[in-house]
Design an enzyme around this catalytic site. Structure first.
Site, PDB file in Angstrom:
ATOM      1  N   HIS A   1      26.520  41.107 -13.346  1.00 37.90           N
ATOM      2  CA  HIS A   1      26.004  42.447 -13.652  1.00 37.90           C
ATOM      3  C   HIS A   1      25.378  42.517 -15.046  1.00 37.90           C
ATOM      4  CE1 HIS A   1      27.468  44.738 -10.154  1.00 37.90           C
ATOM      5  NE2 HIS A   1      28.416  43.809 -10.110  1.00 37.90           N
TER       6      HIS A   1
ATOM      7  N   CYS B   1      23.919  41.341  -7.775  1.00 35.49           N
ATOM      8  CA  CYS B   1      25.186  41.505  -7.057  1.00 35.49           C
ATOM      9  C   CYS B   1      24.958  41.673  -5.548  1.00 35.49           C
ATOM     10  CB  CYS B   1      25.998  42.644  -7.657  1.00 35.49           C
ATOM     11  SG  CYS B   1      27.704  42.673  -7.061  1.00 35.49           S
TER      12      CYS B   1
ATOM     13  N   GLU C   1      23.050  44.360 -15.989  1.00 30.38           N
ATOM     14  CA  GLU C   1      22.667  45.735 -16.322  1.00 30.38           C
ATOM     15  C   GLU C   1      23.717  46.440 -17.184  1.00 30.38           C
ATOM     16  OE1 GLU C   1      25.545  46.345 -13.117  1.00 30.38           O
ATOM     17  OE2 GLU C   1      23.923  44.890 -13.390  1.00 30.38           O
TER      18      GLU C   1
END
Length: 257
Positions: free
Chosen positions: A220, A112, A222
């Site tokens: 994203h 990001c 994660e």
């Protein structure tokens, strides 16, 4: 299980009457459980830090997402309040760290804000409020107090055939949770596009002729690393590259003894 060290960027934030160097837990958890590495948080003290010493001690670098944006003065953009918030202490740390990691062949994963820092570090520029461009999709997160709704996987991106990420995902199109209002404008000279959204927005890049894994993604992974297969794949690929780098260092040390 051996856990090689990975340096992770931090934001500088003010709360509880203290200045904190911090990172959201999702990134640390994904590094630990998804990549199988030992996350080491790097304070944002810029050139007061010895990056060569750091990179001699770790086997990977992960640059995280953040609510702040890269300061436009670093790429000739509009440094108005509307394009903030900013975190100059982070900028002064991540940009030289990214360049050093690439130079030394240390595996790099930029997420990001991280992909935007990677682009600026290598001479590229950023576009702001990209949802206002003609023909652009609205890449911003939906308005919600529920984080799962904000980070929902909803956007299809196309992976460039023969690219690094094509090898990681084994598919030409995947769905991701991309949410951002800035994006890559002019691509850094050492970067190549790995994936794009339906409106042509760059969603992933890699470093040309890199000595190790060096990838930036605008989405994203994660957030859903424990439940989404594609999110897990990117962290496994990064972790494998980190372990390969660690093994090469250990072999070089053994040969020198």
């Amino acid at each position: 299980m051996h856990q090689p060290l990975v340096a992770i960027s931090t934001d500088v934030r003010q709360f509880d009457n203290y200045t904190w160097h911090a990172v959201p837990q999702q990134y640390i958890e994904a590094a630990l459980s998804g990549a199988g590495v030992f996350p080491l948080l790097v304070p944002s003290f810029g050139d007061r830090l010895d990056f060569d010493e750091l990179l001699s001690s770790v086997d990977g670098v992960m640059v995280t997402g953040s609510k702040s944006n890269v300061h436009p003065s670093l790429y000739g953009g509009d440094a108005s309040e509307a394009n903030g918030p900013y975190d100059p202490a982070r900028d002064s740390t991540t940009l030289p760290l990214i360049r050093k990691a690439i130079e030394r062949g240390v595996p790099l994963l930029a997420i990001c804000r991280g992909i935007q820092e990677l682009n600026v570090a290598l001479g590229g520029t950023l576009g702001t409020e990209i949802q206002e461009r003609e023909g652009s999709l609205d890449h911003r997160a939906p308005v919600s107090d529920n984080q799962d709704e904000r980070f929902a996987i909803h956007q299809t991106i196309s992976i460039k055939p023969g690219s690094c990420l094509a090898g990681v995902f084994g598919a030409s199109d995947i769905k991701v949770n991309s949410l951002h209002r800035q994006g890559i404008d002019r691509l850094g000279s050492k970067l190549q596009v790995e994936a794009v959204a339906g409106d042509g927005t760059v969603e992933a890049v890699s470093v040309k002729d890199a000595r190790a894994f060096a990838v930036g993604v605008q989405w994203h992974p994660e957030y859903w690393v424990k439940s989404d297969n594609n999110s897990a794949k990117i962290f496994r690929a990064f972790g494998d590259a980190v372990r390969l780098h660690a093994a090469a260092k250990a072999g070089a040390r053994a040969a020198a003894e």
